[in-house]
Each structure stands twice: as C-alpha cells, then as structure tokens.
Design a protein around this motif. Structure first.
Motif, PDB file in Angstrom:
ATOM      1  N   CYS A 189       3.325   2.190  20.612  1.00 15.08           N
ATOM      2  CA  CYS A 189       3.883   0.908  19.922  1.00 15.08           C
ATOM      3  C   CYS A 189       4.298   1.240  18.502  1.00 15.08           C
ATOM      4  CB  CYS A 189       2.760   0.308  19.710  1.00 15.08           C
ATOM      5  SG  CYS A 189       1.323   0.926  18.579  1.00 15.08           S
ATOM      6  N   THR A 190       4.368   2.446  17.950  1.00 13.43           N
ATOM      7  CA  THR A 190       4.894   2.475  16.476  1.00 13.43           C
ATOM      8  C   THR A 190       6.387   2.992  16.955  1.00 13.43           C
ATOM      9  OG1 THR A 190       3.786   4.666  16.487  1.00 13.43           O
ATOM     10  CG2 THR A 190       2.865   2.826  15.065  1.00 13.43           C
ATOM     11  N   GLY A 191       6.833   3.527  18.001  1.00 13.47           N
ATOM     12  CA  GLY A 191       8.189   3.783  18.278  1.00 13.47           C
ATOM     13  C   GLY A 191       8.928   4.814  17.410  1.00 13.47           C
ATOM     14  N   GLY A 192       8.156   5.864  16.979  1.00 19.33           N
ATOM     15  CA  GLY A 192       8.622   6.892  16.157  1.00 19.33           C
ATOM     16  C   GLY A 192       8.528   6.636  14.928  1.00 19.33           C
ATOM     17  N   TRP A 193       8.046   5.490  14.326  1.00 17.98           N
ATOM     18  CA  TRP A 193       7.792   5.207  12.909  1.00 17.98           C
ATOM     19  C   TRP A 193       6.845   5.966  11.957  1.00 17.98           C
ATOM     20  CZ3 TRP A 193       7.127  -0.777  11.541  1.00 17.98           C
ATOM     21  CH2 TRP A 193       7.328  -0.968  10.150  1.00 17.98           C
ATOM     22  N   VAL A 194       5.963   6.548  12.695  1.00 19.81           N
ATOM     23  CA  VAL A 194       5.107   7.591  11.899  1.00 19.81           C
ATOM     24  C   VAL A 194       6.168   8.857  11.863  1.00 19.81           C
ATOM     25  CG1 VAL A 194       2.877   9.137  11.981  1.00 19.81           C
ATOM     26  CG2 VAL A 194       3.022   6.778  13.009  1.00 19.81           C
ATOM     27  N   ALA A 195       6.581   9.354  12.735  1.00 19.41           N
ATOM     28  CA  ALA A 195       7.472  10.572  12.453  1.00 19.41           C
ATOM     29  C   ALA A 195       8.583  10.161  11.479  1.00 19.41           C
ATOM     30  CB  ALA A 195       8.134  10.988  13.730  1.00 19.41           C
ATOM     31  N   GLN A 196       9.257   8.875  11.644  1.00 20.53           N
ATOM     32  CA  GLN A 196      10.384   8.942  10.556  1.00 20.53           C
ATOM     33  C   GLN A 196       9.657   8.732   9.249  1.00 20.53           C
ATOM     34  OE1 GLN A 196      10.744   5.804   8.421  1.00 20.53           O
ATOM     35  NE2 GLN A 196      12.414   6.694   7.559  1.00 20.53           N
ATOM     36  N   GLU A 197       8.419   8.174   8.967  1.00 21.58           N
ATOM     37  CA  GLU A 197       7.732   8.165   7.624  1.00 21.58           C
ATOM     38  C   GLU A 197       7.659   9.687   7.118  1.00 21.58           C
ATOM     39  OE1 GLU A 197       7.449   5.876   5.341  1.00 21.58           O
ATOM     40  OE2 GLU A 197       8.008   4.384   6.631  1.00 21.58           O
ATOM     41  N   GLN A 247       1.302  -1.822  10.022  1.00 21.46           N
ATOM     42  CA  GLN A 247      -0.275  -1.410   9.674  1.00 21.46           C
ATOM     43  C   GLN A 247      -0.455  -0.394  10.528  1.00 21.46           C
ATOM     44  OE1 GLN A 247      -2.889  -5.168   9.239  1.00 21.46           O
ATOM     45  NE2 GLN A 247      -0.829  -5.904  10.137  1.00 21.46           N
ATOM     46  N   ALA A 248      -0.210  -0.059  11.729  1.00 20.02           N
ATOM     47  CA  ALA A 248      -0.576   1.005  12.488  1.00 20.02           C
ATOM     48  C   ALA A 248      -0.043   2.350  11.939  1.00 20.02           C
ATOM     49  CB  ALA A 248       0.041   0.844  13.853  1.00 20.02           C
ATOM     50  N   VAL A 249       1.006   2.344  11.387  1.00 20.53           N
ATOM     51  CA  VAL A 249       1.685   3.370  10.633  1.00 20.53           C
ATOM     52  C   VAL A 249       0.904   3.888   9.680  1.00 20.53           C
ATOM     53  CG1 VAL A 249       3.830   4.413   9.637  1.00 20.53           C
ATOM     54  CG2 VAL A 249       4.132   3.065  11.509  1.00 20.53           C
ATOM     55  N   SER A 250       0.460   2.962   8.796  1.00 21.73           N
ATOM     56  CA  SER A 250      -0.081   3.220   7.621  1.00 21.73           C
ATOM     57  C   SER A 250      -1.610   3.895   8.063  1.00 21.73           C
ATOM     58  CB  SER A 250      -0.866   2.028   6.874  1.00 21.73           C
ATOM     59  OG  SER A 250       0.491   1.555   6.063  1.00 21.73           O
ATOM     60  N   VAL A 251      -2.452   3.445   8.911  1.00 20.01           N
ATOM     61  CA  VAL A 251      -3.632   3.822   9.534  1.00 20.01           C
ATOM     62  C   VAL A 251      -3.360   5.292  10.073  1.00 20.01           C
ATOM     63  CG1 VAL A 251      -5.354   3.611  11.332  1.00 20.01           C
ATOM     64  CG2 VAL A 251      -4.802   1.558   9.985  1.00 20.01           C
ATOM     65  N   ALA A 252      -2.362   5.516  11.030  1.00 21.10           N
ATOM     66  CA  ALA A 252      -2.227   6.851  11.259  1.00 21.10           C
ATOM     67  C   ALA A 252      -2.047   7.862  10.437  1.00 21.10           C
ATOM     68  CB  ALA A 252      -0.929   6.705  12.212  1.00 21.10           C
ATOM     69  N   LEU A 253      -1.277   7.290   9.350  1.00 21.16           N
ATOM     70  CA  LEU A 253      -0.901   8.503   8.318  1.00 21.16           C
ATOM     71  C   LEU A 253      -2.403   8.434   7.515  1.00 21.16           C
ATOM     72  CD1 LEU A 253       2.429   7.324   7.204  1.00 21.16           C
ATOM     73  CD2 LEU A 253       2.020   9.345   8.228  1.00 21.16           C
ATOM     74  N   GLU A 254      -3.144   7.468   7.161  1.00 23.25           N
ATOM     75  CA  GLU A 254      -4.460   7.674   6.596  1.00 23.25           C
ATOM     76  C   GLU A 254      -5.409   8.486   7.399  1.00 23.25           C
ATOM     77  OE1 GLU A 254      -5.407   6.878   3.578  1.00 23.25           O
ATOM     78  OE2 GLU A 254      -3.694   5.593   2.856  1.00 23.25           O
ATOM     79  N   GLY A 255      -5.182   8.478   8.497  1.00 24.36           N
ATOM     80  CA  GLY A 255      -6.141   9.030   9.512  1.00 24.36           C
ATOM     81  C   GLY A 255      -5.869  10.694   9.448  1.00 24.36           C
ATOM     82  N   MET A 298       0.754  -1.234  -0.035  1.00 24.54           N
ATOM     83  CA  MET A 298      -0.049   0.143  -0.055  1.00 24.54           C
ATOM     84  C   MET A 298       0.913   1.263  -0.035  1.00 24.54           C
ATOM     85  SD  MET A 298      -2.874   1.081   2.733  1.00 24.54           S
ATOM     86  CE  MET A 298      -2.890   2.671   3.377  1.00 24.54           C
ATOM     87  N   GLN A 299       0.520   2.073  -1.008  1.00 23.34           N
ATOM     88  CA  GLN A 299       1.447   3.318  -0.961  1.00 23.34           C
ATOM     89  C   GLN A 299       0.888   4.467   0.187  1.00 23.34           C
ATOM     90  OE1 GLN A 299       3.687   4.018  -3.002  1.00 23.34           O
ATOM     91  NE2 GLN A 299       4.081   6.106  -2.568  1.00 23.34           N
ATOM     92  N   LEU A 300       2.087   4.929   0.946  1.00 26.46           N
ATOM     93  CA  LEU A 300       1.818   5.826   2.064  1.00 26.46           C
ATOM     94  C   LEU A 300       1.275   7.271   1.549  1.00 26.46           C
ATOM     95  CD1 LEU A 300       4.151   4.671   4.634  1.00 26.46           C
ATOM     96  CD2 LEU A 300       1.787   4.105   4.497  1.00 26.46           C
ATOM     97  N   PRO A 301       0.291   8.057   2.153  1.00 23.42           N
ATOM     98  CA  PRO A 301      -0.236   8.947   1.598  1.00 23.42           C
ATOM     99  C   PRO A 301       0.626  10.316   1.948  1.00 23.42           C
ATOM    100  CG  PRO A 301      -1.628   8.527   3.675  1.00 23.42           C
ATOM    101  CD  PRO A 301      -0.450   7.425   3.199  1.00 23.42           C
TER     102      PRO A 301
END
Length: 158
Positions: A25-33, A143-151, A1-4
């Motif tokens: 739980c994502t340990g900074g992965w959202v910020a990294q993306e 999956q959590a990172v993807s949902v966070a970004l989609e949200g 899945m392509q992240l937005p």
C-alpha cells in the motif's frame, strides 16, 4: 512529525547492517524516504513494491495458501513479505507494509485505513502490528510510512 531517518541511518551504520523494504500500500514510499538521505547506499540494499498478490508470491515467496486463507492485508502475509525481503536481498533487516489506503476496498473486518506491518531481522522472530488510520488515501499512506520507519528504529534500538 519528523521522520527518524537520521537515527535509522546512524544505527544501521553502527551495526554494519543494511535494510530492504517490501511494500504494497505504500508503493515504495518507505524506500523513497530512506534513499532521500545522502549516503543511504551504504545501508539500503533494495526495495520490493509488490502491489499484486502474484508479485508478492513471485518476488517475495509469499505462499498462495497464506494469501487465500488470510488475504493480502494480514499479519501472516506481511510476515512472509518481510521474510521474503530478507531471503531475496543482502539485507540484515526488513520492513513490510500491506493495507487498504482507500477510498474503496475496505470491508467490515478490514476497513479503509487498515494497514499491517512487519519488521524482520536475520536470526530473530518477525514482529507484526496492525494499525487503523483515519483520513484520505494520501493521509493513510503517509501515516503508514511513518509507522514503518518508527518500527525500524525501534527494532534497531532493541
């Protein structure tokens, strides 16, 4: 899945807004993306990685009572994390994650793969949502990172 990510960047820039993350739980992965995008310093303010309950309280202002009554993996805690990220940054919007990525730590009420999310924006009500993901630790986190970004994108589009 392509992240937005490109869409998020464009919408934040168009609204002249910045974002902060509050992650467990994502340990900074959202910020990294987010910061993988060149120029993200124009719209990314900061990220809080608050893995322990003590850091959630200290850095984000999550109430001890909220943690004691609901546990770290709950709508109430992620809502306070998202609000804390706004209150302790210069950001206009925030996203928070808290979950059980496994392989251990789950319970009947909160099995491995349970992740709560919150999205907050200055002047608006916090939106929370729970997902129950399948897979190993990395898969749950991805999956959590993807949902966070989609949200984030959905909030920016509302």
């Amino acid at each position: 899945m392509q992240l937005p990510l490109t869409d998020i960047a464009e919408k934040l820039q168009a609204k002249k807004c910045s974002i902060a993350t509050a992650e467990s739980c994502t340990g900074g992965w959202v910020a990294q993306e987010i910061t993988a995008i060149p120029g993200s310093s124009a719209w990314f303010d900061c990220g809080f990685v608050t893995y322990s309950n003590a850091s959630k309280q200290r850095l984000l202002g999550v109430s001890k009572d909220t943690l004691d009554q609901n546990g770290a993996v709950s709508a109430e805690v992620v809502a306070e994390m998202a609000e804390g990220a706004l209150n302790n940054s210069g950001a206009h919007i925030s996203v928070a994650t808290s979950g059980i990525a496994g392989p251990a730590g789950g319970s009947k009420e909160k099995p491995v793969g349970t992740v709560w999310f919150a999205w907050a924006e200055q002047g608006k009500s916090v939106r929370t949502k729970k997902y129950c993901f399948e897979g190993d630790r990395e898969s749950v986190r991805k999956q959590a990172v993807s949902v966070a970004l989609e949200g984030i994108l959905q909030n920016l589009s509302d």
